[in-house]
Design a protein around this motif. Structure first.
Motif, short mmCIF file in Angstrom:
data_model
loop_
_atom_site.label_atom_id
_atom_site.label_comp_id
_atom_site.label_asym_id
_atom_site.label_seq_id
_atom_site.Cartn_x
_atom_site.Cartn_y
_atom_site.Cartn_z
N GLY A 43 -34.80 -4.63 22.52
CA GLY A 43 -34.96 -3.10 21.92
C GLY A 43 -36.91 -3.82 22.53
N PHE A 44 -37.78 -3.35 22.09
CA PHE A 44 -39.32 -3.00 22.83
C PHE A 44 -40.05 -2.32 21.72
CE2 PHE A 44 -37.94 1.75 24.41
CZ PHE A 44 -39.00 1.61 23.89
N GLY A 45 -41.54 -2.63 21.47
CA GLY A 45 -42.52 -1.77 21.02
C GLY A 45 -43.70 -1.72 22.02
N LEU A 46 -44.31 -0.76 21.58
CA LEU A 46 -45.63 -0.08 22.32
C LEU A 46 -46.45 0.26 20.45
CD1 LEU A 46 -47.50 0.68 24.31
CD2 LEU A 46 -46.44 2.62 24.58
N GLY A 47 -47.87 -0.92 20.49
CA GLY A 47 -48.54 -1.12 19.74
C GLY A 47 -49.99 -0.19 20.46
N TRP A 48 -50.31 1.00 20.15
CA TRP A 48 -52.25 1.46 20.60
C TRP A 48 -53.12 2.02 19.45
CZ3 TRP A 48 -47.70 4.04 20.99
CH2 TRP A 48 -47.90 5.76 20.60
N THR A 58 -55.97 2.48 12.15
CA THR A 58 -54.86 2.07 12.08
C THR A 58 -53.99 3.04 13.51
OG1 THR A 58 -54.03 3.61 10.07
CG2 THR A 58 -52.13 2.73 11.48
N PRO A 59 -53.33 1.78 14.00
CA PRO A 59 -52.89 2.02 15.70
C PRO A 59 -51.45 2.77 15.30
CG PRO A 59 -52.22 -0.76 14.39
CD PRO A 59 -53.64 -0.13 13.75
N ALA A 60 -51.71 3.06 16.43
CA ALA A 60 -49.98 3.90 16.48
C ALA A 60 -48.94 2.80 17.18
CB ALA A 60 -49.96 5.49 17.43
N ILE A 61 -47.59 3.15 16.40
CA ILE A 61 -46.72 2.16 17.18
C ILE A 61 -45.21 3.06 17.60
CG2 ILE A 61 -44.90 0.77 16.19
CD1 ILE A 61 -47.51 -0.32 15.78
N PHE A 62 -44.89 2.48 18.39
CA PHE A 62 -43.74 2.80 19.72
C PHE A 62 -42.36 2.31 18.90
CE2 PHE A 62 -40.96 4.58 22.90
CZ PHE A 62 -39.93 5.57 21.88
N HIS A 63 -41.73 1.97 18.00
CA HIS A 63 -40.09 1.34 18.18
C HIS A 63 -39.35 1.96 19.00
CE1 HIS A 63 -42.64 -1.68 15.34
NE2 HIS A 63 -43.29 -1.81 16.38
N SER A 64 -37.81 0.60 19.28
CA SER A 64 -36.67 1.71 20.36
C SER A 64 -35.93 0.22 20.15
CB SER A 64 -37.00 1.77 21.22
OG SER A 64 -35.60 2.43 21.42
N THR A 65 -34.21 0.65 19.58
CA THR A 65 -33.89 -0.36 19.76
C THR A 65 -33.05 -0.76 21.44
OG1 THR A 65 -31.75 0.55 18.67
CG2 THR A 65 -33.24 -0.73 17.53
N PRO A 105 -44.81 -4.55 18.25
CA PRO A 105 -45.57 -5.05 17.76
C PRO A 105 -45.88 -4.72 15.81
CG PRO A 105 -46.79 -3.36 18.13
CD PRO A 105 -45.26 -3.72 19.33
N PHE A 106 -45.78 -5.52 14.76
CA PHE A 106 -45.86 -5.51 13.31
C PHE A 106 -47.15 -5.22 13.43
CE2 PHE A 106 -42.65 -8.68 14.25
CZ PHE A 106 -41.51 -8.22 13.50
N ARG A 107 -47.30 -4.08 12.29
CA ARG A 107 -48.51 -3.31 11.86
C ARG A 107 -48.98 -3.53 10.78
NH1 ARG A 107 -48.33 2.52 12.48
NH2 ARG A 107 -46.58 2.60 11.11
N TYR A 108 -50.23 -3.56 10.05
CA TYR A 108 -50.55 -3.83 8.72
C TYR A 108 -51.86 -3.28 8.75
CZ TYR A 108 -52.00 -4.84 4.19
OH TYR A 108 -52.71 -4.53 2.99
N GLU A 109 -52.10 -2.61 7.89
CA GLU A 109 -53.19 -1.24 8.50
C GLU A 109 -54.19 -1.25 9.99
OE1 GLU A 109 -55.99 -3.79 5.66
OE2 GLU A 109 -54.69 -3.09 3.64
#
Length: 292
Positions: A43-48, A58-65, A105-109
């Motif tokens: 899996g991977f993630g992109l946060g921006w 709030t950053p946008a997050i894209f996750h995929s397995t 990445p993980f996100r909070y606020e």
């Protein structure tokens, strides 16, 4: 374990670094030369953060397995968006399951967090660690990873007010609980934290044999070193990178972050500070230094 990069600077398409670099994050997901595992396909993630936004966006997050090398959506997104600050992470799972909520990445606020490494014997001390999370924050933990628990420990210890002290307190809690359970070296890893304006990147392990971490030289220096490489001219003077391993093999482009160090990256550039370097003397084994 994993590979990651953090970018800050003028708005940039993430594909420039995630896909197009010589040793891009996608390339590292297939064959990481410095990683503890050469393949990072869990899996991977992109946060921006959005261009033209504020510190509280709030950053946008894209996750995929899916493996990063096999995901068409990653290619579409990373070439379509532009961002002044983004994280990218490819995962080699320490503990199952493989699921989107375990991807970084993980996100909070308006905060983002990612990690390469592991809390040793995490299942053994998971309950004690999660019980140390602020009860008001605990419901926001979505996955099962040691990394996400570490993020919420840092939030519990004041990440929003003082990121360096909060991450230090979270790591010390991991070490305190780990040592109470006879775990010799509880903490291993490199961490990145961002609030939309500043990136804090940490390199630390209990054993003081931490996984690899580098940052790029500033762009004026880079252009002076390699004036004939057109690709480098697409970056503005504010562009900076922190990476698990260099994105190319050109001498001098990436500098290793010292052991037990936090790199603070803001609008004025890089600042290094010692991080948990001499507070406790740790027995060092005779084993070779860890990569990854």
């Amino acid at each position: 374990m994993c590979r990651w990069l953090a970018y800050s600077g003028g708005p940039l398409r993430p594909s420039t670094l995630v896909l197009d670099a010589q040793n891009s994050i996608v390339a590292q997901s297939l064959n990481s030369s410095l990683g503890a595992e050469p393949v990072n396909g869990d899996g991977f993630g992109l946060g921006w953060y959005p261009s033209g936004g504020t510190r509280d966006d709030t950053p946008a997050i894209f996750h995929s397995t899916e493996p990063a090398w096999n995901d068409a959506n990653l290619r579409e997104l990373s070439t379509a968006i532009e961002s002044p600050m983004f994280f990218a992470h490819v995962r080699a799972a320490t503990h199952p399951p493989i699921q989107q909520t375990n991807c970084h990445p993980f996100r909070y606020e308006h905060w983002m967090f990612m990690h390469n490494g592991a809390i040793d014997e995490f299942p053994k001390i998971k309950r004690d660690l999660t019980m140390a999370v602020d009860p008001a924050l605990y419901p926001y933990i979505q996955g099962t990873t040691d990394s996400e628990v570490l993020f919420y420990l840092a939030l519990s210890y004041g990440l929003r007010d003082d990121p360096i002290s909060a991450v230090a307190a979270a790591i010390r809690k991991v070490e305190e609980i780990g040592h109470a359970h006879d775990i010799r070296f509880p903490m291993q890893g490199t961490l990145a934290v961002a609030d939309g304006k500043t990136i804090w990147a940490f390199r630390y392990s209990t054993q003081h044999r931490t996984r690899s971490l580098f940052h790029s030289v500033d762009i004026p220096t880079l252009l002076e070193m390699y004036p004939d490489i057109e690709r480098f001219k697409i970056f503005d003077r504010r562009a900076h990178l922190v990476v698990s391993e260099p994105l190319n093999d050109l001498p001098g482009v990436f500098l290793e972050v010292p052991e037990s160090t936090v790199v603070v990256l803001d609008g004025s550039g890089y600042h290094h500070e010692a991080f948990l370097d001499d507070e406790h003397e740790v027995e060092r084994s005779g084993e070779p230094a860890l990569h990854g």
